[in-house]
Design a protein around this motif. Sequence first.
Motif, PDB file in Angstrom:
ATOM      1  N   ILE A   1       8.557  15.273  13.960  1.00 24.90           N
ATOM      2  CA  ILE A   1       9.743  15.174  14.828  1.00 24.90           C
ATOM      3  C   ILE A   1      10.126  16.562  15.328  1.00 24.90           C
ATOM      4  O   ILE A   1      10.426  16.747  16.513  1.00 24.90           O
ATOM      5  CB  ILE A   1      10.907  14.474  14.093  1.00 24.90           C
ATOM      6  CG1 ILE A   1      10.591  12.980  13.943  1.00 24.90           C
ATOM      7  CG2 ILE A   1      12.232  14.692  14.831  1.00 24.90           C
ATOM      8  CD1 ILE A   1      11.554  12.226  13.040  1.00 24.90           C
ATOM      9  N   GLN A   2      10.076  17.550  14.456  1.00 25.52           N
ATOM     10  CA  GLN A   2      10.405  18.922  14.851  1.00 25.52           C
ATOM     11  C   GLN A   2       9.419  19.439  15.902  1.00 25.52           C
ATOM     12  O   GLN A   2       9.819  20.000  16.917  1.00 25.52           O
ATOM     13  CB  GLN A   2      10.411  19.846  13.631  1.00 25.52           C
ATOM     14  CG  GLN A   2      10.753  21.280  13.964  1.00 25.52           C
ATOM     15  CD  GLN A   2      12.176  21.421  14.510  1.00 25.52           C
ATOM     16  OE1 GLN A   2      13.104  20.879  13.950  1.00 25.52           O
ATOM     17  NE2 GLN A   2      12.333  22.133  15.609  1.00 25.52           N
TER      18      GLN A   2
ATOM     19  N   ASN B   1       7.618  17.676  17.910  1.00 27.06           N
ATOM     20  CA  ASN B   1       7.839  16.885  19.118  1.00 27.06           C
ATOM     21  C   ASN B   1       9.009  17.441  19.931  1.00 27.06           C
ATOM     22  O   ASN B   1       8.944  17.518  21.159  1.00 27.06           O
ATOM     23  CB  ASN B   1       8.092  15.420  18.739  1.00 27.06           C
ATOM     24  CG  ASN B   1       8.183  14.509  19.936  1.00 27.06           C
ATOM     25  OD1 ASN B   1       7.276  14.441  20.760  1.00 27.06           O
ATOM     26  ND2 ASN B   1       9.284  13.790  20.032  1.00 27.06           N
ATOM     27  N   GLN B   2      10.066  17.857  19.256  1.00 25.39           N
ATOM     28  CA  GLN B   2      11.236  18.405  19.943  1.00 25.39           C
ATOM     29  C   GLN B   2      10.923  19.742  20.611  1.00 25.39           C
ATOM     30  O   GLN B   2      11.615  20.137  21.544  1.00 25.39           O
ATOM     31  CB  GLN B   2      12.407  18.547  18.968  1.00 25.39           C
ATOM     32  CG  GLN B   2      12.965  17.205  18.537  1.00 25.39           C
ATOM     33  CD  GLN B   2      13.982  17.301  17.412  1.00 25.39           C
ATOM     34  OE1 GLN B   2      14.100  18.324  16.747  1.00 25.39           O
ATOM     35  NE2 GLN B   2      14.711  16.212  17.186  1.00 25.39           N
ATOM     36  N   ASN B   3       9.891  20.421  20.146  1.00 23.44           N
ATOM     37  CA  ASN B   3       9.489  21.698  20.741  1.00 23.44           C
ATOM     38  C   ASN B   3       8.542  21.529  21.927  1.00 23.44           C
ATOM     39  O   ASN B   3       8.190  22.506  22.573  1.00 23.44           O
ATOM     40  CB  ASN B   3       8.842  22.597  19.682  1.00 23.44           C
ATOM     41  CG  ASN B   3       9.844  23.049  18.639  1.00 23.44           C
ATOM     42  OD1 ASN B   3      11.026  23.159  18.911  1.00 23.44           O
ATOM     43  ND2 ASN B   3       9.362  23.283  17.432  1.00 23.44           N
TER      44      ASN B   3
ATOM     45  N   GLN C   1       7.349  14.710  25.336  1.00 22.42           N
ATOM     46  CA  GLN C   1       7.956  14.247  24.089  1.00 22.42           C
ATOM     47  C   GLN C   1       7.787  12.737  23.933  1.00 22.42           C
ATOM     48  O   GLN C   1       7.794  11.999  24.911  1.00 22.42           O
ATOM     49  CB  GLN C   1       9.438  14.622  24.046  1.00 22.42           C
ATOM     50  CG  GLN C   1       9.654  16.104  23.860  1.00 22.42           C
ATOM     51  CD  GLN C   1      11.118  16.479  23.719  1.00 22.42           C
ATOM     52  OE1 GLN C   1      11.983  15.628  23.546  1.00 22.42           O
ATOM     53  NE2 GLN C   1      11.398  17.772  23.799  1.00 22.42           N
TER      54      GLN C   1
ATOM     55  N   GLU D   1      11.512   9.236  19.295  1.00 23.44           N
ATOM     56  CA  GLU D   1      11.490   9.259  17.824  1.00 23.44           C
ATOM     57  C   GLU D   1      11.242   7.876  17.241  1.00 23.44           C
ATOM     58  O   GLU D   1      10.539   7.733  16.239  1.00 23.44           O
ATOM     59  CB  GLU D   1      12.803   9.840  17.290  1.00 23.44           C
ATOM     60  CG  GLU D   1      12.794  10.015  15.789  1.00 23.44           C
ATOM     61  CD  GLU D   1      14.051  10.674  15.243  1.00 23.44           C
ATOM     62  OE1 GLU D   1      14.449  10.294  14.124  1.00 23.44           O
ATOM     63  OE2 GLU D   1      14.624  11.553  15.929  1.00 23.44           O
TER      64      GLU D   1
END
Length: 148
Positions: free
Chosen positions: A93-94, A96-98, A104, A107
């Motif tokens: 998830i982290q 993906n957020q970057n 993206q 979630e």
Amino acid sequence: MQAIVFVGIQASGKSTFYSQQFFHTHVRINLDMLKTRHREQRLLEICLEIRQPFVVDNTNPTPEERKRYIEPAKQQGFEIIGYYFESKIADSIQRNQNRPIDRQVPEKGMRGTHARLAIPQYTEGFDKLCYVRILPTGEFEIKEWVDR
């Protein structure tokens, strides 16, 4: 000839790993890029026909999903290698957020794939299995498979 099947949730490093390890030697079969199962199937068939090494760069969370690549490749005499990517949901998830917004993954989709994720087994037809994880440095660590 090698047929490589990646297994892991979204944002676990599969596409980056492909780019670093196989870009110059193996055709990339990726549903996100090809958009339809028909196109994906056609590219798989061509790789098998011309004996072109390939990597299936999809999540492939279940044995049933992996079977569509493993069985035909096995019938054509390909060596089947699986790479399981460490799939810790919080880390993915982290990452993906970057990613850029347009790359993206929702979630909810990541959590759904994680819930369906089944550890690959040699009994599915793999000749070799490897475990891949991303180190804090961003480099990949590849280990020989240990049955879980």
